[in-house]
Write a protein that holds these residues in place. Sequence first.
Motif, PDB file in Angstrom:
ATOM      1  N   ALA A  45       0.850  -1.192   0.000  1.00 57.75           N
ATOM      2  CA  ALA A  45       0.000   0.000   0.000  1.00 57.75           C
ATOM      3  C   ALA A  45       0.886   1.243   0.000  1.00 57.75           C
ATOM      4  O   ALA A  45       2.027   1.220   0.463  1.00 57.75           O
ATOM      5  N   PRO A  46       0.371   2.375  -0.555  1.00 52.26           N
ATOM      6  CA  PRO A  46       1.173   3.597  -0.616  1.00 52.26           C
ATOM      7  C   PRO A  46       1.439   4.151   0.772  1.00 52.26           C
ATOM      8  O   PRO A  46       0.667   3.929   1.703  1.00 52.26           O
ATOM      9  N   PRO A  47       2.552   4.872   0.946  1.00 49.25           N
ATOM     10  CA  PRO A  47       2.877   5.439   2.263  1.00 49.25           C
ATOM     11  C   PRO A  47       1.914   6.545   2.632  1.00 49.25           C
ATOM     12  O   PRO A  47       1.303   7.181   1.775  1.00 49.25           O
ATOM     13  N   MET A  48       1.776   6.786   3.933  1.00 51.51           N
ATOM     14  CA  MET A  48       0.956   7.894   4.410  1.00 51.51           C
ATOM     15  C   MET A  48       1.631   9.225   4.059  1.00 51.51           C
ATOM     16  O   MET A  48       2.854   9.334   4.012  1.00 51.51           O
ATOM     17  N   ALA A  49       0.813  10.232   3.833  1.00 50.74           N
ATOM     18  CA  ALA A  49       1.337  11.547   3.476  1.00 50.74           C
ATOM     19  C   ALA A  49       2.005  12.208   4.666  1.00 50.74           C
ATOM     20  O   ALA A  49       1.595  12.032   5.812  1.00 50.74           O
ATOM     21  N   ALA A  50       3.054  12.958   4.381  1.00 46.98           N
ATOM     22  CA  ALA A  50       3.639  13.800   5.416  1.00 46.98           C
ATOM     23  C   ALA A  50       2.713  14.973   5.690  1.00 46.98           C
ATOM     24  O   ALA A  50       2.022  15.449   4.793  1.00 46.98           O
ATOM     25  N   PRO A  51       2.643  15.437   6.932  1.00 40.34           N
ATOM     26  CA  PRO A  51       1.757  16.573   7.229  1.00 40.34           C
ATOM     27  C   PRO A  51       2.126  17.785   6.387  1.00 40.34           C
ATOM     28  O   PRO A  51       3.287  18.076   6.148  1.00 40.34           O
ATOM     29  N   HIS A  52       1.091  18.511   5.962  1.00 38.83           N
ATOM     30  CA  HIS A  52       1.316  19.696   5.143  1.00 38.83           C
ATOM     31  C   HIS A  52       0.780  20.900   5.902  1.00 38.83           C
ATOM     32  O   HIS A  52      -0.417  21.002   6.142  1.00 38.83           O
ATOM     33  N   THR A  53       1.658  21.767   6.304  1.00 39.28           N
ATOM     34  CA  THR A  53       1.231  22.910   7.128  1.00 39.28           C
ATOM     35  C   THR A  53       1.538  24.238   6.460  1.00 39.28           C
ATOM     36  O   THR A  53       1.410  25.274   7.080  1.00 39.28           O
ATOM     37  N   SER A  54       1.967  24.226   5.186  1.00 35.60           N
ATOM     38  CA  SER A  54       2.345  25.481   4.532  1.00 35.60           C
ATOM     39  C   SER A  54       1.675  25.622   3.176  1.00 35.60           C
ATOM     40  O   SER A  54       2.314  25.481   2.131  1.00 35.60           O
ATOM     41  N   PRO A  55       0.362  25.860   3.144  1.00 35.72           N
ATOM     42  CA  PRO A  55      -0.315  26.044   1.856  1.00 35.72           C
ATOM     43  C   PRO A  55       0.276  27.202   1.066  1.00 35.72           C
ATOM     44  O   PRO A  55       0.692  28.212   1.627  1.00 35.72           O
ATOM     45  N   VAL A  56       0.310  27.063  -0.250  1.00 31.69           N
ATOM     46  CA  VAL A  56       0.802  28.106  -1.144  1.00 31.69           C
ATOM     47  C   VAL A  56      -0.354  28.954  -1.646  1.00 31.69           C
ATOM     48  O   VAL A  56      -0.282  30.173  -1.665  1.00 31.69           O
ATOM     49  N   ASP A  57      -1.435  28.309  -2.069  1.00 33.54           N
ATOM     50  CA  ASP A  57      -2.629  29.038  -2.485  1.00 33.54           C
ATOM     51  C   ASP A  57      -3.853  28.289  -1.966  1.00 33.54           C
ATOM     52  O   ASP A  57      -3.730  27.299  -1.227  1.00 33.54           O
ATOM     53  N   MET A  58      -5.053  28.758  -2.332  1.00 31.46           N
ATOM     54  CA  MET A  58      -6.267  28.165  -1.771  1.00 31.46           C
ATOM     55  C   MET A  58      -6.439  26.700  -2.199  1.00 31.46           C
ATOM     56  O   MET A  58      -7.004  25.899  -1.465  1.00 31.46           O
ATOM     57  N   ALA A  59      -5.941  26.356  -3.387  1.00 32.26           N
ATOM     58  CA  ALA A  59      -5.996  24.957  -3.804  1.00 32.26           C
ATOM     59  C   ALA A  59      -5.146  24.090  -2.885  1.00 32.26           C
ATOM     60  O   ALA A  59      -5.522  22.957  -2.555  1.00 32.26           O
ATOM     61  N   ASP A  60      -3.999  24.610  -2.431  1.00 35.55           N
ATOM     62  CA  ASP A  60      -3.173  23.862  -1.484  1.00 35.55           C
ATOM     63  C   ASP A  60      -3.889  23.690  -0.147  1.00 35.55           C
ATOM     64  O   ASP A  60      -3.725  22.662   0.528  1.00 35.55           O
TER      65      ASP A  60
END
Length: 616
Positions: free
Chosen positions: A16-31
């Motif tokens: 199974a694919p690895p879990m995502a690393a936490p993302h705490t720095s959005p660049v734009d609203m899509a992020d």
Amino acid sequence: MLDLITPDIGQMSRAAPPMAAPHTSPVDMADLLVSYLEQLGVDHVFGIPGGAIEPVYNALARSARRGGIQHVLARHEAGAAFMADGYARETGKLGVCIATSGPGATNLITGVANAFDNNVPLLVITGQPALPSFGKNPLQESACTGVNVLGMFRHCTRYNSLVSHAKQLEAKLVTALQRALRTPRGPVHLTVPVDVFRKPCAPHESIYNLQTLLRPSALIDDEQVEQLRELIDGARNIVLLIGGGCGEGIHAILQFAQLTQATFVTTPDGKGLASPQHPLFRGVFGFGGHATAEALLRDPEVDLILAIGSSMGEWNTGGWCEALLNDRLIHIDESEDNLARTPMARYHLRGNIRAIFNRLVERIHEARVHIDGVKPMAAEVPFERDSLFAAPAAYHSDAVPIKPQRLMKELSQMFPPTTRFLADTGNSIAWATHYLMPPDRRMGERRLGGGNRKRGPGQRQATGGWLRQTMNFAAMGWAIGAAVGTAVANPLAPVVCITGDGSVLMNGQEISVAVAERLAVIFVVLNDRALGMVKHGQRLAKAEQIGCDMPFTDFALLARALGAHGVVIDSAADLQALDVDALLLRDGPTVLDVRLDGEEIPPMNARMRVLADGNL
């Protein structure tokens, strides 16, 4: 809660694919949107890109590079929605599908409507041209000044909104997620102009903790449960009708059945939640069902019928059959809409099904331990399946071309116990519901007292059971896309899609996705050169024979053209000669082109009864 069917790692060809690393720095609203999906544990989304949705695809690419969400490219947007549906049923998470504006959005609608009518939680994201261009006839405009997709989605979603300003996105997204995952569950839709998605978003931790905010409720009314227990204690002969909404509570329900010696039947969409070998199982009631099930419900010795987690639509009530819908009925469900369809019931109980039956099991144990000890559970003896079948001789027939009944027998025995079967609309559902009987299934929960392990919104549930179908809206080709979504969600489990030649000619291009994603899905095509249910329905109704016959198609050759493995099946011997283990370890899908006897009449009497009586 233990999973009904636990993946067998020995059957896996890839991890199974690895879990995502936490993302705490959005660049734009899509992020920001993507960061919330990561927080929910969503690891795959399904869609087709386009100019108006490009910022979301940019954000998905950034997520994928850091080990996060992977995108699966569908061949048609309806296929993307079907895949998200299959993913949601397999994981217990939210399914996510994405499309551009205009025809991208309208192509989604059939898949979204199908999920709406089957209470499958989806987040549907569509793009729009930039806000300043609204009303100027831009390419693929689908806002209120163009072809208004917001108005179209209004009728098949739990929440539906245009995000007209960047500061609306977060609040509307969280509201949408709440609506998708609360009862009744279902799809939600946000349509967002491309310039709104491109607005900068300052790096920050997401305001909302979704794991806490979206945690499912297990609240129940103790007083109502006690009233139900009193009704049960006063009954001598209880029958359970197990519906498709019982997935999370099935272990407690089966333990309750054994403690009370209550026989049970299932709806078509509930069949996959229990073992067909269970000593208390008496068949399927409803479309494609068994005469034994209806006879049990009509038995005057039955005091109470407990209908659990059933939407009470045409296909899971045998066409609103009075054998079920009478004053012996007790209807238990989480949905007020479902309960409203049974005004004749003796008692209604709304609440979390798993919590209700855990409580009932606990109360039964408390009473019996203090009074007369625990009543022995039913002995697990083999169930005589042939007594269920409308055509037992065909089930065992060696005739060539192969009979569909015998095909279901062979499919039952070919694949390991962890297999997920998906049956498509049409004859595929009828044959699978009636004749598919895999052995070696779990009989249910064994822990005394019921157990109360809590779950979160992202925990794998496999609540669809071993057989998955689509009720009510019943879109053709659903199983093809949903099988791909199931395999993407859980590559550890074998996936078998039972579909018809009409469905493949309508939506079979999604087999190409299984090729691209290297998924070892087995597509079983019932090749009878016709829209089989239409053909037999016209014959049984003595209607005109029109619009049902199709020219011969070599689906094995078509499979090879798409890059899949294709095999022609004419007989049971051909199936027995297959190396199933090798097929499940292939680096891609296999299409079994089954040239079957198209003259066998499918078990569809309940449907014909409804068509014959326009007053139902």
